[in-house]
Structures are given as structure tokens and as C-alpha cells.
Write a protein that holds these residues in place. Structure first.
Motif, PDB file in Angstrom:
ATOM      1  N   LEU A  12      -4.107   9.870  12.894  1.00 58.23           N
ATOM      2  CA  LEU A  12      -5.149   9.402  13.806  1.00 58.23           C
ATOM      3  C   LEU A  12      -5.863   8.163  13.263  1.00 58.23           C
ATOM      4  N   PHE A  13      -6.055   8.135  11.949  1.00 55.00           N
ATOM      5  CA  PHE A  13      -6.787   7.060  11.274  1.00 55.00           C
ATOM      6  C   PHE A  13      -5.808   6.211  10.471  1.00 55.00           C
ATOM      7  N   ASP A  14      -5.957   4.875  10.551  1.00 57.59           N
ATOM      8  CA  ASP A  14      -5.002   3.986   9.887  1.00 57.59           C
ATOM      9  C   ASP A  14      -5.367   3.803   8.416  1.00 57.59           C
ATOM     10  N   ASP A  15      -5.080   4.813   7.625  1.00 60.50           N
ATOM     11  CA  ASP A  15      -5.413   4.779   6.208  1.00 60.50           C
ATOM     12  C   ASP A  15      -4.607   3.725   5.453  1.00 60.50           C
ATOM     13  N   THR A  16      -3.359   3.529   5.829  1.00 58.60           N
ATOM     14  CA  THR A  16      -2.523   2.554   5.129  1.00 58.60           C
ATOM     15  C   THR A  16      -3.096   1.149   5.238  1.00 58.60           C
ATOM     16  N   ALA A  17      -3.512   0.750   6.428  1.00 63.42           N
ATOM     17  CA  ALA A  17      -4.081  -0.590   6.606  1.00 63.42           C
ATOM     18  C   ALA A  17      -5.360  -0.746   5.795  1.00 63.42           C
ATOM     19  N   ALA A  21      -6.117  -3.273   2.538  1.00 66.28           N
ATOM     20  CA  ALA A  21      -7.261  -4.189   2.532  1.00 66.28           C
ATOM     21  C   ALA A  21      -8.080  -4.009   1.259  1.00 66.28           C
ATOM     22  N   GLY A  22      -8.325  -2.753   0.880  1.00 60.58           N
ATOM     23  CA  GLY A  22      -9.081  -2.497  -0.339  1.00 60.58           C
ATOM     24  C   GLY A  22      -8.371  -2.999  -1.579  1.00 60.58           C
ATOM     25  N   LEU A  23      -7.072  -2.802  -1.634  1.00 59.11           N
ATOM     26  CA  LEU A  23      -6.304  -3.249  -2.798  1.00 59.11           C
ATOM     27  C   LEU A  23      -6.220  -4.770  -2.865  1.00 59.11           C
ATOM     28  N   ARG A  24      -6.137  -5.424  -1.719  1.00 64.07           N
ATOM     29  CA  ARG A  24      -6.152  -6.892  -1.721  1.00 64.07           C
ATOM     30  C   ARG A  24      -7.455  -7.403  -2.320  1.00 64.07           C
ATOM     31  N   ASP A  35       2.831  -7.897  -6.166  1.00 70.40           N
ATOM     32  CA  ASP A  35       3.396  -7.649  -4.854  1.00 70.40           C
ATOM     33  C   ASP A  35       2.622  -6.526  -4.163  1.00 70.40           C
ATOM     34  N   PRO A  36       2.178  -6.726  -2.924  1.00 70.26           N
ATOM     35  CA  PRO A  36       1.370  -5.701  -2.250  1.00 70.26           C
ATOM     36  C   PRO A  36       2.033  -4.331  -2.190  1.00 70.26           C
ATOM     37  N   ALA A  37       3.327  -4.301  -1.977  1.00 73.28           N
ATOM     38  CA  ALA A  37       4.026  -3.014  -1.912  1.00 73.28           C
ATOM     39  C   ALA A  37       4.004  -2.322  -3.273  1.00 73.28           C
ATOM     40  N   GLU A  38       4.193  -3.102  -4.341  1.00 71.61           N
ATOM     41  CA  GLU A  38       4.143  -2.521  -5.678  1.00 71.61           C
ATOM     42  C   GLU A  38       2.743  -2.024  -6.004  1.00 71.61           C
ATOM     43  N   LEU A  39       1.728  -2.814  -5.645  1.00 69.00           N
ATOM     44  CA  LEU A  39       0.351  -2.401  -5.907  1.00 69.00           C
ATOM     45  C   LEU A  39       0.017  -1.129  -5.146  1.00 69.00           C
ATOM     46  N   PHE A  40       0.456  -1.055  -3.903  1.00 72.97           N
ATOM     47  CA  PHE A  40       0.220   0.137  -3.089  1.00 72.97           C
ATOM     48  C   PHE A  40       0.885   1.351  -3.733  1.00 72.97           C
ATOM     49  N   ALA A  41       2.127   1.186  -4.199  1.00 72.30           N
ATOM     50  CA  ALA A  41       2.861   2.294  -4.808  1.00 72.30           C
ATOM     51  C   ALA A  41       2.210   2.742  -6.114  1.00 72.30           C
TER      52      ALA A  41
END
Length: 232
Positions: A12-17, A21-24, A35-41
Motif C-alpha cells: 500500500l505504501f511505497d517504501d522502496t521509493a 530517497a533517504g539513502l540518496r 551505485d544506488p542498487a548496491e547501496l539499497f542492498a
């Protein structure tokens, strides 16, 4: 079917987006080129490691964030990593980007109008999840909200789904679980005697062809076999 139980984050809530944003913001504040994907992982791995401490009450939500950002920044080579400051930076950006997935509120209203009882079942703490639900008014659209403190064990433990069914006064056979995690929202629910619908935003085919898949929330009522009034 008498009830629908829904996950919250990335259902219901877009937690990934919000997380991106927070990690950026954290990366920018520390001059990191990752790399954003690496940072997210990497961030997700720290969450998985620390969440058990949070769920056992050994850390507050804020304390868990400070610990994970201290660990994440240290791992990325930031000297004298300040997890407290990084937490503030992350939370400000995360909160600024709060958003529901398209159609979330309308789908809840449609399902209620069809006579179904609704619950949110989430594997995170009420301190955080309650704020999200209240901010968007989703708490007023469901009959029950069960956070990790409210169930004997988190998803995919069968007791989590059974607690949600009990809160709605339905049997597992009368309920459908809806969520984005194949293990926590689909397989776990089915093992507990519920039916399930998988929310796959990339429209990935389900590993089990017997499970309905929706890539967008407005398609959920049809996947559940629920007729809704045409809007407008």
C-alpha cells in the motif's frame, strides 16, 4: 471470502521509493559514490541483521536506525561514522517522499463497499507504521491493524495470519492475504490456510501459477473476484 488482509510496505505504501530517497540524501551528505542498487542492498542487509533486536524490544526504532547507519557508513569507509546524524538525514528525506502506491486508498474503499472486512498486517513496529497509516487516513479504512508487537510471531509464521483472522472474526479459509513478499505474504499465508494474491510491481509471473498476480492495486478487486462501481 469475507476478509482481505494486506501488507503495508511496498503493498500500500511505497517504501522502496522513500528508502531510495533517504539513502540518496545520506550518500550526498557524505560524498559517497555508490551505485544506488548496491547501496539499497547493503542497507537492506543491515536492516535484516538489526531488526530482530528491534522486535525483541532491545532497541527502539530510532536506536535501530542509528546502529544500522553507523554500520553501513563504516562498511563504506566513512571515518568516524556518525549514525545519529545520518539517521536524521535519512528520516527527513524518507518522510519528505512519503507516498502511497497508486490506487491504495480507493482500493480499500472499494473492498469495504463490497462488504469485506479489512486488516493491515505488517512486520514492523507500530511507532513507525501507525504514523504512515494515520498520515494517509488508511487507519480509518481498515477494521484492524496488526504490527509486529501485536502478533505472537512475525510473518511468515502462521500465528501472524491467524491473529489477523481472529481480529477480523473470520477463519483462515475465509480470508485472502495480499502483499509483495512471496515468502511472507504468499507462501506463509497459504501454509496458514489462507488464499493469497501477490503484488508484483514488475509483473513477474508467480512461481506458482495458482496464485493471482497484480502489478497495480486498481487490478486487485478483479483478482479477488470483487465487482466495484465504476468511478466518475
Amino acid at each position: 471470502m469475507r476478509a482481505v488482509i494486506l501488507d503495508l510496505d511496498d503493498t500500500l505504501f511505497d517504501d522502496t521509493a522513500c528508502t531510495h530517497a533517504g539513502l540518496r540524501a545520506v550518500a550526498h551528505a557524505h560524498g559517497l559514490s555508490v551505485d544506488p542498487a548496491e547501496l539499497f542492498a547493503r542497507h537492506a542487509a543491515h536492516i535484516r541483521a538489526i531488526d530482530p533486536l528491534l522486535f525483541r524490544g532491545e532497541l527502539t526504532a530510532h536506536g535501530a536506525r542509528v546502529r544500522r547507519f553507523t554500520g553501513l557508513l563504516t562498511e563504506l569507509g566513512v571515518p568516524d561514522a556518525d549514525g545519529e546524524a545520518a539517521t536524521v538525514t535519512y528520516r527527513e528525506a524518507y518522510r519528505e517522499h512519503w507516498q502511497l502506491l497508486p490506487g491504495a486508498a480507493d482500493v480499500l474503499r472499494d473492498l469495504r463497499a463490497a462488504g469485506l472486512r479489512l486488516a493491515v498486517l505488517t512486520n514492523y513496529v507500530r511507532e513507525v507504521q501507525g504514523q504512515k497509516l494515520a498520515h494517509f487516513g488508511l487507519d480509518a479504512l481498515v477494521d484492524a491493524v496488526l504490527c509486529v508487537e501485536d502478533v505472537p510471531a512475525a510473518k511468515p509464521d502462521p500465528r501472524a495470519y491467524h491473529a489477523a483472522c481472529a481480529a477480523l472474526n473470520v477463519t483462515p479459509a475465509q480470508a485472502v492475504m495480499v502483499g509483495d513478499s512471496w515468502e511472507k505474504d504468499v507462501q506463509g499465508a497459504r501454509r496458514a490456510g489462507l488464499r493469497a494474491v501477490w503484488v508484483s510491481r514488475l509483473a513477474t509471473p508467480a512461481p506458482d501459477a495458482g496464485v493471482p498476480v497484480v502489478s497495480r492495486l486498481p487490478d486487485l478487486p478483479a483478482a479477488l473476484g470483487v465487482q466495484v462501481l465504476t468511478r466518475g
